[in-house]
Design an enzyme around this catalytic site. Sequence first.
Site, PDB file in Angstrom:
ATOM      1  CD  GLU A 164      66.330  63.913  37.679  1.00 48.61           C
ATOM      2  OE1 GLU A 164      67.227  63.123  37.427  1.00 48.61           O
ATOM      3  OE2 GLU A 164      65.088  63.486  37.764  1.00 48.61           O
ATOM      4  CD  GLU A 354      62.100  62.486  35.021  1.00 46.77           C
ATOM      5  OE1 GLU A 354      62.576  61.405  35.790  1.00 46.77           O
ATOM      6  OE2 GLU A 354      62.830  63.034  34.229  1.00 46.77           O
TER       7      GLU A 354
END
Length: 460
Positions: A164, A354
């Site tokens: 991320e 995720e």
Amino acid sequence: MMSNLDGVRWGSATAAYQIEGAVDLGGRVPTIWDVFTAVPGNTTRGDTGAIACQAYEKPEAMLEAIEWLGLETYRFSVAWSRIITGPGGEVNPEGVAYYRRILQELRDRGVAPVVTLYHWDLPQWLQERGGWASLATADAFVHFVRVAAAELGDLVDDWITVNEPFCAAFHGHLSGLHAPGIRDEATALRAALMQLHAHGEAVRALRAVDAGFRVGLAMNLSDLEPASDSPADIAAADRADLVENRLFLHTLLQGRLPDGTVDYFGADAVDAAVDGIDVARIAEPMDFIGINYYEHNVVRAAELGTDLVVRGIEKLPVPEPRSANGVAVRPDGFTRVLLRVAALTPDLPIWVTENGIGLWDYVGPDGTCDDVERVAFIERYLDALETAIAGGAKVEAYYFWALMDNFEWPFGYQLRYGLFYTDYPTGTLMPKASAEAYRAHIARGSTSIDETVRRNGAAA
């Protein structure tokens, strides 16, 4: 009956700072999160990762939970600060030994490990020398990557370079919600591109150690829609998409900044952000692309704006169902994000690295954690995953976030994402209803969550 989910590898995920604790043990050096959480007001009730889930000192509970679930694969991060301890690039044998133990334990249980190399825990000594605004940090990252590959590579086939980069860049350097808590847009843009630059160089470094490694990057992508069909709202949603999605997705896959980057950030800021970076080299071919999906947002234009990252927009409150901290439950957005990635790069495998929901979980008087919302979430999102695969998304793996409740960044220990309920004082893990459901799904393949939960007598 065959299912579009047949052949998907089922896993779960965690990150080092969120679960390990033992921040002063085993030769570990301080990170930006150790410093950030020490500042009053930065996290819920001043919570820190100093103890977390005690996975460094007591990894057995984590390993037993992985085995109990029947996971085929487990994604976790290696803490840079446990492997490299200072500017001289010194290697810490205690840190290496810890991760070798975890990797061997996973392999002994038949679980394929996936190692994330950067999950936001930048060593503090690097932050003091410029952090992700400095080319020296990218160079130091490549050194760390080479060491990790050399020391652990005989036990690891699959690597994720950076997790991320949007959050690390824009929440770490613009909103200030994450470490290192900087609030400057130009620095955030530089940090975003520096992480992508470091990723490209890390891919080449890993393959130089072993050409057989599979390597990718995990990015969070949001599903966005304008609040109306007005030109102003459409433009607002497009700005959000540029900053949150295209800046990362297009640069990573195409080796060029997306259209609109200079118009939004300004020529001077972009020139400074790419100084010393060959953007074309960012698009080093990967073996898979990792997608973290959480957010669907409805965006409207607002002259003053309320968003902490994107200028001139407001994100409207989302209706039920939603997570405890107000994130929309929109599995159709999950499908759209996966199909968007597939359309850009149809031959590149997608790993859902995720996907999960934060809730105010609790243990009831009967001694169980009946997280019915998470059970429903799993059912709906796996249906959405199947729809995306039917539509052409080449999804190879799915990692539920998270294996167990852990330190949730600025939310501390209040917000819980785990399949297992963590008793923080003891480090004990207890399966929630969602763990029963996910375990049943893994064991029975394409059988629906609802059916397997009923069959096992768990709450649904």
